[in-house]
Design a protein around this motif. Structure first.
Motif, PDB file in Angstrom:
ATOM      1  N   HIS A   3      45.918  47.454  32.920  1.00 42.83           N
ATOM      2  CA  HIS A   3      44.640  46.574  32.389  1.00 42.83           C
ATOM      3  C   HIS A   3      45.060  45.865  31.605  1.00 42.83           C
ATOM      4  N   TYR A  36      41.216  43.858  43.725  1.00 47.56           N
ATOM      5  CA  TYR A  36      41.777  44.397  42.706  1.00 47.56           C
ATOM      6  C   TYR A  36      40.908  44.703  41.628  1.00 47.56           C
ATOM      7  N   GLU A  37      41.388  45.413  40.523  1.00 48.86           N
ATOM      8  CA  GLU A  37      40.646  45.980  39.672  1.00 48.86           C
ATOM      9  C   GLU A  37      41.028  45.004  38.160  1.00 48.86           C
ATOM     10  N   PRO A  40      38.664  47.856  34.016  1.00 52.15           N
ATOM     11  CA  PRO A  40      38.234  49.363  34.248  1.00 52.15           C
ATOM     12  C   PRO A  40      36.572  49.162  35.028  1.00 52.15           C
ATOM     13  N   GLY A  41      36.450  49.476  36.383  1.00 53.35           N
ATOM     14  CA  GLY A  41      35.433  49.566  37.165  1.00 53.35           C
ATOM     15  C   GLY A  41      35.032  48.132  37.600  1.00 53.35           C
ATOM     16  N   PHE A  43      35.839  44.869  40.060  1.00 49.93           N
ATOM     17  CA  PHE A  43      36.766  44.672  41.122  1.00 49.93           C
ATOM     18  C   PHE A  43      36.389  43.176  41.603  1.00 49.93           C
ATOM     19  N   SER A  64      32.849  40.194  44.334  1.00 49.41           N
ATOM     20  CA  SER A  64      33.162  41.054  43.259  1.00 49.41           C
ATOM     21  C   SER A  64      32.337  42.481  43.491  1.00 49.41           C
ATOM     22  N   VAL A  94      38.070  52.538  47.565  1.00 44.13           N
ATOM     23  CA  VAL A  94      38.086  52.650  46.012  1.00 44.13           C
ATOM     24  C   VAL A  94      37.081  53.946  45.558  1.00 44.13           C
ATOM     25  N   THR A  95      36.046  54.166  46.098  1.00 44.97           N
ATOM     26  CA  THR A  95      35.069  55.077  45.739  1.00 44.97           C
ATOM     27  C   THR A  95      34.100  55.758  46.677  1.00 44.97           C
TER      28      THR A  95
END
Length: 315
Positions: A3, A36-37, A40-41, A43, A64, A94-95
């Motif tokens: 990051h 892609y990220e 953080p959090g 994308f 996004s 991703v989650t």
């Protein structure tokens, strides 16, 4: 570490990764590129900096999403049902958090035509009232235009209105994020909104801001009002990170250069042309060479000049 490296790249504002010549950067998906990220959090699946085509499946804007810790918030419904489904597949990779909310950044096809997929999932879809009105009035013709270029990739797509609307702001507190959807004022198209993350100093600007491709000026784009909205409401956010409507994440200096400064430049060129007694036919060819390196310059520069002339002739 990744990051920090990417944040440095954002602040440099490089144009190196944008090109109209790349047909598809993610052949295994209808998405033009894999999400892609960015931080953080947060994308983003970066779309092609080119007009919508069958090859890019209409993914020529940024799709996004925010993984909040208590659910996922998606920004843009996508240009087609299957494109929205492709984005959802990537979210699931991703989650395990469910998608709880979708925002439409405006009433254009690439923001709203995937709404039907999200509605099937039972997800609320939020837009500015003016954007919803655009979909209600023009949804049929927007869908037909997408079907012409997307052919079989348009399968399953129907016009789906946003399920909730707002006028000025719509604020969500979810997990680690305060998410502020704001209508800052007149800009690129009716009902433009930005998604502001104050804790992260990141704005998903939508079509308020461009930098890798030339911005289009529509018949209803009032350039003087766009500049005013920029200077009084968008610039004061002082965002550290900007995910624009089109093109890679960058910083405020880059989008200022290729959005506000371009609008000021073109208006100055047209003002000089009017002062010299020039007409519409010649206005199309005022000098825009400082911006010739932008993607879609060939498609849009003359149209933009003509539309600004028509506006300024009566200002």
């Amino acid at each position: 570490m990744k990051h920090l490296i990417y944040a440095a790249a954002l602040l440099l504002g490089s144009h190196a990764m944008a090109s109209e010549d790349i047909a598809d950067k993610y052949p295994g998906s209808l998405l033009y590129d894999k999400p892609y990220e960015v931080i953080p959090g947060v994308f983003s699946a970066i779309g092609a900096t080119a007009p919508p085509t069958y090859e890019n499946a209409g993914h020529n804007n940024n799709l996004s999403f925010i993984v909040t810790g208590e659910g996922v918030v998606v920004i843009n419904g996508g240009a087609a049902y299957e494109l929205a489904a492709a984005l959802h597949k990537e979210i699931k990779a991703v989650t395990d958090e469910p998608v709880k909310l979708v925002f439409n950044e405006n009433g254009q096809g690439h923001a709203v035509l995937g709404n039907g997929y999200w509605a099937e999932q039972g997800v609320p879809i939020v837009a500015h009232a003016d954007a919803a009105h655009e979909v209600e009035r023009f949804g049929g013709s927007i869908l037909e235009a997408m079907q012409r270029y997307n052919r079989d990739r348009a399968e399953g797509t129907e016009v789906q209105l946003p399920t909730e609307t707002f006028e000025e702001e719509y604020i969500v507190e979810m997990g680690d994020f305060r998410i502020e959807a704001r209508h800052l004022g007149p800009a690129h198209s009716p009902g433009d909104i930005v998604i502001w993350l104050p804790k992260q100093s990141l704005v998903v600007s939508g079509d308020m801001a461009f930098h890798e491709r030339m911005l289009p000026i529509f018949p209803d784009t009032m350039t003087a009002e766009w500049i005013e909205t920029w200077e009084t409401a968008f610039e004061p956010l002082a965002a550290r990170y900007v995910i624009p409507g089109h093109g890679h994440p960058t910083n405020m200096a880059q989008v200022r250069r290729f959005t506000r400064d371009y609008l000021l430049y073109l208006r100055a060129q047209i003002a000089a042309h009017l002062e010299a007694g020039g007409g519409l036919a010649e206005a199309y060819y005022v000098d825009q060479s400082p911006y010739a390196g932008l993607d879609t310059f060939e498609e849009l520069a003359t149209k933009n000049a003509g539309r600004v002339f028509e506006q300024m002739e009566f200002e």
